[in-house]
Design an enzyme around this catalytic site. Sequence first.
Site, PDB file in Angstrom:
ATOM      1  N   ASP A  94       0.854  -1.182   0.000  1.00 14.41           N
ATOM      2  CA  ASP A  94       0.000   0.000   0.000  1.00 14.41           C
ATOM      3  C   ASP A  94       0.895   1.239   0.000  1.00 14.41           C
ATOM      4  O   ASP A  94       1.977   1.231   0.603  1.00 14.41           O
ATOM      5  CB  ASP A  94      -0.917   0.023   1.227  1.00 14.41           C
ATOM      6  CG  ASP A  94      -2.136   0.897   1.007  1.00 14.41           C
ATOM      7  OD1 ASP A  94      -3.232   0.346   0.845  1.00 14.41           O
ATOM      8  OD2 ASP A  94      -1.992   2.134   0.973  1.00 14.41           O
ATOM      9  N   ASN A 148     -24.034  -8.533  -8.715  1.00 17.54           N
ATOM     10  CA  ASN A 148     -24.408  -7.515  -7.737  1.00 17.54           C
ATOM     11  C   ASN A 148     -25.687  -6.797  -8.136  1.00 17.54           C
ATOM     12  O   ASN A 148     -26.528  -6.464  -7.284  1.00 17.54           O
ATOM     13  CB  ASN A 148     -23.271  -6.513  -7.545  1.00 17.54           C
ATOM     14  CG  ASN A 148     -22.218  -7.041  -6.585  1.00 17.54           C
ATOM     15  OD1 ASN A 148     -22.348  -8.124  -6.038  1.00 17.54           O
ATOM     16  ND2 ASN A 148     -21.160  -6.284  -6.386  1.00 17.54           N
ATOM     17  N   LYS A 164     -24.638  -2.487   7.376  1.00 16.67           N
ATOM     18  CA  LYS A 164     -25.104  -3.820   7.739  1.00 16.67           C
ATOM     19  C   LYS A 164     -24.384  -4.224   9.013  1.00 16.67           C
ATOM     20  O   LYS A 164     -23.380  -3.599   9.394  1.00 16.67           O
ATOM     21  CB  LYS A 164     -24.838  -4.827   6.619  1.00 16.67           C
ATOM     22  CG  LYS A 164     -23.363  -5.020   6.303  1.00 16.67           C
ATOM     23  CD  LYS A 164     -23.140  -6.068   5.218  1.00 16.67           C
ATOM     24  CE  LYS A 164     -23.438  -7.458   5.698  1.00 16.67           C
ATOM     25  NZ  LYS A 164     -23.046  -8.499   4.720  1.00 16.67           N
ATOM     26  N   CYS A 201     -20.379  -1.757  -2.366  1.00 14.55           N
ATOM     27  CA  CYS A 201     -20.516  -2.537  -3.604  1.00 14.55           C
ATOM     28  C   CYS A 201     -21.809  -2.244  -4.361  1.00 14.55           C
ATOM     29  O   CYS A 201     -21.757  -1.760  -5.494  1.00 14.55           O
ATOM     30  CB  CYS A 201     -20.420  -4.028  -3.293  1.00 14.55           C
ATOM     31  SG  CYS A 201     -18.766  -4.546  -2.771  1.00 14.55           S
ATOM     32  N   ARG A 245     -20.168   3.412   4.310  1.00 12.13           N
ATOM     33  CA  ARG A 245     -20.326   3.949   2.969  1.00 12.13           C
ATOM     34  C   ARG A 245     -21.744   3.696   2.450  1.00 12.13           C
ATOM     35  O   ARG A 245     -22.230   2.585   2.467  1.00 12.13           O
ATOM     36  CB  ARG A 245     -19.305   3.322   2.015  1.00 12.13           C
ATOM     37  CG  ARG A 245     -17.890   3.837   2.243  1.00 12.13           C
ATOM     38  CD  ARG A 245     -16.872   3.097   1.407  1.00 12.13           C
ATOM     39  NE  ARG A 245     -16.625   1.742   1.905  1.00 12.13           N
ATOM     40  CZ  ARG A 245     -15.724   0.916   1.382  1.00 12.13           C
ATOM     41  NH1 ARG A 245     -14.993   1.301   0.338  1.00 12.13           N
ATOM     42  NH2 ARG A 245     -15.558  -0.296   1.890  1.00 12.13           N
ATOM     43  N   GLU A 305     -19.209  -8.152   3.282  1.00 17.28           N
ATOM     44  CA  GLU A 305     -18.645  -7.583   4.500  1.00 17.28           C
ATOM     45  C   GLU A 305     -19.380  -8.156   5.709  1.00 17.28           C
ATOM     46  O   GLU A 305     -20.593  -8.299   5.715  1.00 17.28           O
ATOM     47  CB  GLU A 305     -18.760  -6.057   4.478  1.00 17.28           C
ATOM     48  CG  GLU A 305     -17.909  -5.430   3.386  1.00 17.28           C
ATOM     49  CD  GLU A 305     -17.901  -3.917   3.470  1.00 17.28           C
ATOM     50  OE1 GLU A 305     -17.818  -3.377   4.591  1.00 17.28           O
ATOM     51  OE2 GLU A 305     -17.964  -3.277   2.403  1.00 17.28           O
ATOM     52  N   LYS A 353     -19.356 -10.160 -12.436  1.00 18.83           N
ATOM     53  CA  LYS A 353     -19.331  -9.435 -11.164  1.00 18.83           C
ATOM     54  C   LYS A 353     -20.441  -8.387 -11.110  1.00 18.83           C
ATOM     55  O   LYS A 353     -21.223  -8.326 -10.142  1.00 18.83           O
ATOM     56  CB  LYS A 353     -17.966  -8.767 -10.983  1.00 18.83           C
ATOM     57  CG  LYS A 353     -17.880  -7.757  -9.847  1.00 18.83           C
ATOM     58  CD  LYS A 353     -18.085  -8.391  -8.488  1.00 18.83           C
ATOM     59  CE  LYS A 353     -17.868  -7.357  -7.386  1.00 18.83           C
ATOM     60  NZ  LYS A 353     -18.023  -7.929  -6.050  1.00 18.83           N
TER      61      LYS A 353
END
Length: 444
Positions: free
Chosen positions: A30, A206, A318, A258, A325, A153, A202
């Site tokens: 990073d 979603n 959640k 997401c 976010r 998550e 992907k």
Amino acid sequence: MKLTVVGTGYVGLVSGVCFAEMGNHVICVDKDQAKVELLKSGTVPIYEPGLKELMDNNTKAGRLRFTCELGQAVQESDVIILAVGTPSLPSGEADLQYIEQAARDIAFALNDFKIIMTKSTVPVGTNEKVKAIIRSHTDQEFEIVSVPEFLREGSAVRDTFHPDRIVIGVENREAVLGIVELHRPLTENIIVTDIRSAEMIKYASNAFLATKISFINEIANICEKVGADVTKVAEGMGYDKRIGASFLNAGIGYGGSCFPKDTQALIQIAGNVDYDFKLLKSVVDVNNGQRFNIIHKLKSTLGDLYGKTIAIWGLAFKPDTDDVRAAPAFDIINSLLQLGASVRAYDPVAAENFKRLIQHDNLYYSDNAEDAARHADALCIVTEWREFSQFSLQEIRSWLKAPNLIDGRNIYTEEELLNTDFVYYSVGRPKLNNGVREGAPILL
């Protein structure tokens, strides 16, 4: 296998730690020196059950390292995993500047053949751009593969080790063999396809899950008007194997990093090829409006909200995550503040992240659920943390100034509500409501 993971955000850190747990040697890279030092000290910058223990164990075992030195990490590794962020631009399109810069940095560091594996969620065609960028800066041989992630998550570690499937997009079938072997310990359900199809899988996945959420919320809103119970409706639907029971929990809509980002990005992808994705636009509109049902129900109960004190339980989008976010709590709290209410908010782990984004004279962050609820005119449950369902309604009633409860996640049952004086609203369960509501019409 020797792996480098570029990016230590949610996907990168979870992937790196779990690959190390599988016996691989992993270097997580990073550019943020402070973050790298934090990781080296054993501090996990995100809340994810089980992640810290795995990180500590694999760091001690020498299979997991953290660094800012991308060049050295690339040269030591066989596979380079791109897991940098692709946030939304104002247009809704994915911002690819970070992945493009990572591609350039990798190109300059290549010293022999490498496989570049993209786990970042990227629009269709992005891997071809990444390949072109790398090719323009190096003569070394490499292959690009797309392996989108499908982590949730709050259960990301479990999802990594027990995936429904692994999708691998590749141009050269021979190059994919090493990537298949890397993932084979996780599942036999490995789908090998072309790169563009992998990228699309992907987004399509979603978008479909977001559609299920908005659909059941629309059904819930109809249930409230006709006197049906959405939990029973969802149960009956879920037994149909063509539909399935997952993502049929009515509530106040989805949030997180997401679904909001990926639905908007897919709408833009469609628009870029002159296709108007009307269905997905409606999914987004329904979701954006669903959270405001809490405000409508508060108004039905309390009338003018000016000067009222409203308790909010749950700030994360959640449970079992500190991610705020696109959390519904943002719109709910902002609306309450604009209407002149005072807000007392509590979340078991996400309060600090939320606090960095919203500060207001009439917004107070409580250290515990009781403190938030005490002397409030109404309590709103916004995130279904397990902690909240462990409080008895008698306890909650003793804390509140008035018995007004807006359950945005349907965590309480009819049996629990019996013999209480709560003015109770949930989502799509009108027979449980004990407040001002429309009577169910007689249907012929």
